[in-house]
Write a protein that holds these residues in place. Structure first.
Motif, PDB file in Angstrom:
ATOM      1  N   VAL A  93       0.843  -1.199   0.000  1.00  0.00           N
ATOM      2  CA  VAL A  93       0.000   0.000   0.000  1.00  0.00           C
ATOM      3  C   VAL A  93       0.877   1.248   0.000  1.00  0.00           C
ATOM      4  CG1 VAL A  93      -1.705   1.315   1.318  1.00  0.00           C
ATOM      5  CG2 VAL A  93      -1.926  -1.163   1.125  1.00  0.00           C
ATOM      6  N   TRP A  94       1.962   1.201   0.791  1.00  0.00           N
ATOM      7  CA  TRP A  94       2.880   2.336   0.876  1.00  0.00           C
ATOM      8  C   TRP A  94       3.564   2.619  -0.466  1.00  0.00           C
ATOM      9  CZ3 TRP A  94       4.357   6.076   4.274  1.00  0.00           C
ATOM     10  CH2 TRP A  94       5.599   6.685   4.073  1.00  0.00           C
ATOM     11  N   GLU A  95       4.040   1.554  -1.095  1.00  0.00           N
ATOM     12  CA  GLU A  95       4.778   1.735  -2.346  1.00  0.00           C
ATOM     13  C   GLU A  95       3.859   1.935  -3.547  1.00  0.00           C
ATOM     14  OE1 GLU A  95       7.247  -1.678  -2.645  1.00  0.00           O
ATOM     15  OE2 GLU A  95       8.715  -0.978  -1.152  1.00  0.00           O
ATOM     16  N   GLY A  96       2.714   1.260  -3.539  1.00  0.00           N
ATOM     17  CA  GLY A  96       1.826   1.336  -4.697  1.00  0.00           C
ATOM     18  C   GLY A  96       0.878   2.512  -4.681  1.00  0.00           C
ATOM     19  N   LEU A  97       0.382   2.869  -3.497  1.00  0.00           N
ATOM     20  CA  LEU A  97      -0.627   3.916  -3.403  1.00  0.00           C
ATOM     21  C   LEU A  97      -0.148   5.156  -2.663  1.00  0.00           C
ATOM     22  CD1 LEU A  97      -3.725   1.677  -2.541  1.00  0.00           C
ATOM     23  CD2 LEU A  97      -3.042   2.552  -4.779  1.00  0.00           C
ATOM     24  N   GLY A  98       1.030   5.085  -2.055  1.00  0.00           N
ATOM     25  CA  GLY A  98       1.543   6.236  -1.324  1.00  0.00           C
ATOM     26  C   GLY A  98       0.739   6.544  -0.085  1.00  0.00           C
ATOM     27  N   GLU A  99       0.192   5.506   0.564  1.00  0.00           N
ATOM     28  CA  GLU A  99      -0.636   5.698   1.738  1.00  0.00           C
ATOM     29  C   GLU A  99      -0.166   4.779   2.853  1.00  0.00           C
ATOM     30  OE1 GLU A  99      -5.408   6.160   2.582  1.00  0.00           O
ATOM     31  OE2 GLU A  99      -4.684   5.904   0.546  1.00  0.00           O
ATOM     32  N   CYS A 100      -0.345   5.214   4.082  1.00  0.00           N
ATOM     33  CA  CYS A 100       0.082   4.427   5.241  1.00  0.00           C
ATOM     34  C   CYS A 100      -1.114   3.702   5.824  1.00  0.00           C
ATOM     35  CB  CYS A 100       0.721   5.344   6.288  1.00  0.00           C
ATOM     36  SG  CYS A 100       1.340   4.457   7.741  1.00  0.00           S
ATOM     37  N   ALA A 101      -1.125   2.381   5.718  1.00  0.00           N
ATOM     38  CA  ALA A 101      -2.203   1.551   6.260  1.00  0.00           C
ATOM     39  C   ALA A 101      -1.611   0.669   7.360  1.00  0.00           C
ATOM     40  CB  ALA A 101      -2.831   0.705   5.168  1.00  0.00           C
ATOM     41  N   GLN A 102      -1.969   0.968   8.606  1.00  0.00           N
ATOM     42  CA  GLN A 102      -1.329   0.321   9.745  1.00  0.00           C
ATOM     43  C   GLN A 102      -2.204  -0.697  10.458  1.00  0.00           C
ATOM     44  OE1 GLN A 102      -0.182   4.147  11.711  1.00  0.00           O
ATOM     45  NE2 GLN A 102       1.905   3.336  11.590  1.00  0.00           N
ATOM     46  N   ASP A 103      -3.505  -0.704  10.202  1.00  0.00           N
ATOM     47  CA  ASP A 103      -4.369  -1.664  10.903  1.00  0.00           C
ATOM     48  C   ASP A 103      -5.493  -2.107   9.977  1.00  0.00           C
ATOM     49  OD1 ASP A 103      -6.024   0.539  10.796  1.00  0.00           O
ATOM     50  OD2 ASP A 103      -5.899   0.998  12.939  1.00  0.00           O
ATOM     51  N   GLY A 104      -6.395  -2.933  10.527  1.00  0.00           N
ATOM     52  CA  GLY A 104      -7.491  -3.462   9.726  1.00  0.00           C
ATOM     53  C   GLY A 104      -8.424  -2.390   9.213  1.00  0.00           C
ATOM     54  N   ARG A 105      -8.611  -1.328   9.989  1.00  0.00           N
ATOM     55  CA  ARG A 105      -9.499  -0.252   9.555  1.00  0.00           C
ATOM     56  C   ARG A 105      -8.926   0.461   8.332  1.00  0.00           C
ATOM     57  NH1 ARG A 105     -11.583   4.759  13.404  1.00  0.00           N
ATOM     58  NH2 ARG A 105     -12.220   6.156  11.716  1.00  0.00           N
TER      59      ARG A 105
END
Length: 309
Positions: free
Chosen positions: A31-43
């Motif tokens: 998600v970080w590399e492909g979308l430039g977003e930080c996703a840290q949990d299930g939400r």
């Protein structure tokens, strides 16, 4: 990029310059590399998946209308030009507002596709409008030619050429105030760039809501939805639902509360969920006019044998 220990967003999302483990601990690397977003949990991951599903729905939503337009050739009479223009205006404002107001990357990606799809549909509309008008003008010329021949041979009645003049019915739409920003100062101060983006996003939501009104009027006036693909609105409803849920499920940025997050995304939420409610009304129009058409067809079928006898 870290600014005073806070993760900052770039043009298409969070800046990925720096150490991934430091900037986004326990986050999803793809998600970080492909979308430039930080996703840290299930939400956060649920927000990402719903956002991707939203983009997929919007990408596919235009295809049924393209097919229906090519099959029937009456796109210029089935769809309202104001519906397409206001939709394009809303998507254009949505795109600019997403850039300026630092919205989620998936919101920006979706906005880019919106504009491309709207331009394609508008081009199809103009193509069929031009094609059908040329056909009408040819018919007028043929009728005028036959009238001239009859008038010349009979030499009794002079038939003046009459020009067909198309009637233009102006439509007026009243816009209404959508958002009030007088109480937003207690949440979090907006930067000048964010104020501009927020304002453009608010205009976008108003245009989205107003865009459905001409199409609802066109359906009501024709008492038919023929030439309009229901799958267009069905997939847009699904896309708006997943889009709104994606924004609602995303965790706020570091140092930002839930209330502040909601305020900063309010125009986009109103634009998606408000349009969803109007699309439900259009869905009822499809059901009502389809049922009326079936009743008329069945009544003709019942009376046909009696007439034949």
């Amino acid at each position: 990029m870290m600014t005073d220990g806070v993760l900052s967003r770039g043009l298409f999302g969070v800046s990925t310059s720096g150490n991934f483990s430091t900037l986004c601990p326990n986050g999803s690397k793809w998600v970080w590399e492909g979308l430039g977003e930080c996703a840290q949990d299930g939400r956060d991951m649920a927000s990402i998946y719903l956002g991707l599903l939203s983009i997929l729905c919007f990408m596919v939503s235009s295809l049924p209308q393209y097919y229906s337009s090519c099959k029937t050739g009456n796109m210029d009479s089935a769809l309202s030009i104001w519906f397409l223009l206001l939709w394009l205006g809303g998507d254009g404002c949505n795109l600019v507002g997403s850039f300026l107001a630092d919205q989620l990357p998936l919101q920006t990606y979706t906005a880019v596709y919106y504009v491309m799809a709207d331009l394609t549909m508008l081009a199809l509309y103009l193509y069929y409008m031009t094609k059908n008008r040329m056909r009408q003008r040819r018919m007028v010329l043929h009728v005028a030619g036959v009238a001239c021949v009859l008038g010349f041979t009979s030499s009794l009645v002079h038939l003046p050429g009459s020009g067909a003049q198309q009637e233009v019915i102006p439509s007026e739409f009243r816009s209404r105030a959508l958002l009030s920003t007088s109480d937003l100062s207690v949440i979090k101060a907006f930067s000048p760039k964010e104020i501009i983006g927020f304002s453009i996003g608010s205009v976008s939501s108003v245009l989205y809501l107003c865009s459905r009104l001409p199409q609802m009027y066109t359906n009501y006036k024709r008492k038919s939805t023929e030439g309009v693909s229901y799958f267009l609105f069905a997939l847009v409803m699904l896309g708006n639902s997943t889009y709104g849920l994606s924004v609602l499920l995303k965790n706020p940025d570091e140092g930002q509360g839930e209330k502040s997050y909601m305020i900063h995304h309010l125009p986009w939420l109103i634009g998606s969920l408000g349009t969803l409610s109007l699309d439900v009304i259009i869905s009822f129009q499809f059901l009502i006019y389809r049922k009326a058409k079936e009743e008329v067809g069945s009544s003709h079928g019942e009376t046909a044998p009696l007439i034949g006898s």
